[in-house]
Design a protein around this motif. Structure first.
Motif, PDB file in Angstrom:
ATOM      1  N   GLY A 103       0.808  -1.211   0.000  1.00  0.00           N
ATOM      2  CA  GLY A 103       0.000   0.000   0.000  1.00  0.00           C
ATOM      3  C   GLY A 103       0.842   1.262   0.000  1.00  0.00           C
ATOM      4  O   GLY A 103       0.317   2.368  -0.064  1.00  0.00           O
ATOM      5  N   ILE A 104       2.159   1.101   0.071  1.00  0.00           N
ATOM      6  CA  ILE A 104       3.095   2.236   0.056  1.00  0.00           C
ATOM      7  C   ILE A 104       3.974   2.064  -1.179  1.00  0.00           C
ATOM      8  O   ILE A 104       4.826   1.172  -1.218  1.00  0.00           O
ATOM      9  N   GLY A 105       3.749   2.888  -2.167  1.00  0.00           N
ATOM     10  CA  GLY A 105       4.452   2.756  -3.440  1.00  0.00           C
ATOM     11  C   GLY A 105       5.962   2.730  -3.309  1.00  0.00           C
ATOM     12  O   GLY A 105       6.633   1.895  -3.925  1.00  0.00           O
ATOM     13  N   PHE A 106       6.514   3.635  -2.524  1.00  0.00           N
ATOM     14  CA  PHE A 106       7.969   3.691  -2.394  1.00  0.00           C
ATOM     15  C   PHE A 106       8.504   2.446  -1.698  1.00  0.00           C
ATOM     16  O   PHE A 106       9.558   1.923  -2.073  1.00  0.00           O
ATOM     17  N   LEU A 107       7.802   1.945  -0.698  1.00  0.00           N
ATOM     18  CA  LEU A 107       8.243   0.730  -0.004  1.00  0.00           C
ATOM     19  C   LEU A 107       8.202  -0.467  -0.949  1.00  0.00           C
ATOM     20  O   LEU A 107       9.131  -1.279  -0.971  1.00  0.00           O
ATOM     21  N   GLN A 122      13.669  -3.485  -5.591  1.00  0.00           N
ATOM     22  CA  GLN A 122      15.112  -3.317  -5.808  1.00  0.00           C
ATOM     23  C   GLN A 122      15.907  -4.337  -4.998  1.00  0.00           C
ATOM     24  O   GLN A 122      16.895  -4.899  -5.478  1.00  0.00           O
ATOM     25  N   LEU A 123      15.491  -4.569  -3.762  1.00  0.00           N
ATOM     26  CA  LEU A 123      16.169  -5.556  -2.922  1.00  0.00           C
ATOM     27  C   LEU A 123      16.096  -6.941  -3.547  1.00  0.00           C
ATOM     28  O   LEU A 123      17.097  -7.657  -3.619  1.00  0.00           O
ATOM     29  N   ALA A 124      14.918  -7.310  -4.024  1.00  0.00           N
ATOM     30  CA  ALA A 124      14.747  -8.625  -4.646  1.00  0.00           C
ATOM     31  C   ALA A 124      15.564  -8.741  -5.929  1.00  0.00           C
ATOM     32  O   ALA A 124      16.260  -9.731  -6.153  1.00  0.00           O
ATOM     33  N   LYS A 125      15.492  -7.720  -6.768  1.00  0.00           N
ATOM     34  CA  LYS A 125      16.180  -7.756  -8.058  1.00  0.00           C
ATOM     35  C   LYS A 125      17.695  -7.837  -7.886  1.00  0.00           C
ATOM     36  O   LYS A 125      18.351  -8.716  -8.449  1.00  0.00           O
ATOM     37  N   VAL A 159       5.591 -10.165  -0.053  1.00  0.00           N
ATOM     38  CA  VAL A 159       5.174  -9.425   1.140  1.00  0.00           C
ATOM     39  C   VAL A 159       3.835  -8.755   0.849  1.00  0.00           C
ATOM     40  O   VAL A 159       3.630  -8.170  -0.206  1.00  0.00           O
ATOM     41  N   ALA A 160       2.918  -8.909   1.787  1.00  0.00           N
ATOM     42  CA  ALA A 160       1.614  -8.251   1.696  1.00  0.00           C
ATOM     43  C   ALA A 160       1.280  -7.714   3.074  1.00  0.00           C
ATOM     44  O   ALA A 160       1.510  -8.379   4.083  1.00  0.00           O
ATOM     45  N   CYS A 195       6.491  -4.239   8.055  1.00  0.00           N
ATOM     46  CA  CYS A 195       7.054  -4.951   6.898  1.00  0.00           C
ATOM     47  C   CYS A 195       8.545  -5.185   7.086  1.00  0.00           C
ATOM     48  O   CYS A 195       9.051  -6.274   6.789  1.00  0.00           O
ATOM     49  N   ALA A 196       9.252  -4.194   7.590  1.00  0.00           N
ATOM     50  CA  ALA A 196      10.693  -4.330   7.813  1.00  0.00           C
ATOM     51  C   ALA A 196      10.983  -5.374   8.877  1.00  0.00           C
ATOM     52  O   ALA A 196      11.917  -6.179   8.739  1.00  0.00           O
ATOM     53  N   LEU A 197      10.199  -5.387   9.951  1.00  0.00           N
ATOM     54  CA  LEU A 197      10.388  -6.390  10.998  1.00  0.00           C
ATOM     55  C   LEU A 197      10.139  -7.799  10.465  1.00  0.00           C
ATOM     56  O   LEU A 197      10.894  -8.730  10.767  1.00  0.00           O
TER      57      LEU A 197
END
Length: 83
Positions: A12-16, A22-25, A33-34, A50-52
């Motif tokens: 729900g957060i475009g930048f996140l 980028q991390l996955a790629k 992640v949802a 999400c980070a936790l």
């Protein structure tokens, strides 16, 4: 951890979502992640949760951390630091 860079991110957060992509790629991690948070109030807690969750997933995947070799050096000064 041994993935191909597949990503399914819906926070729900475009930048996140972009940062997870980028991390996955670049890390060649497969990430799914949802999250459904209280975005109408603030996106801080959603990003934090999400980070936790991602940190806990990496912790579990790495296990005892035997055989991990780290290497690399990088310098990325911000524009203001160069003036």
């Amino acid at each position: 951890l041994d993935g191909t860079g597949k990503i399914d991110s819906s926070t729900g957060i475009g930048f996140l979502d972009h940062m997870f992509q980028q991390l996955a790629k670049h890390g060649r991690f497969d990430i799914k992640v949802a999250c459904k948070g209280d975005l109408e109030i603030d996106d801080h807690h959603t990003a934090e949760d999400c980070a936790l969750a991602l940190g806990e997933a990496f912790d579990k995947a790495l296990g005892a951390r035997r055989g991990i070799a780290r290497f690399g050096t990088a310098m990325c000064p911000l524009d203001e630091a160069l003036s």
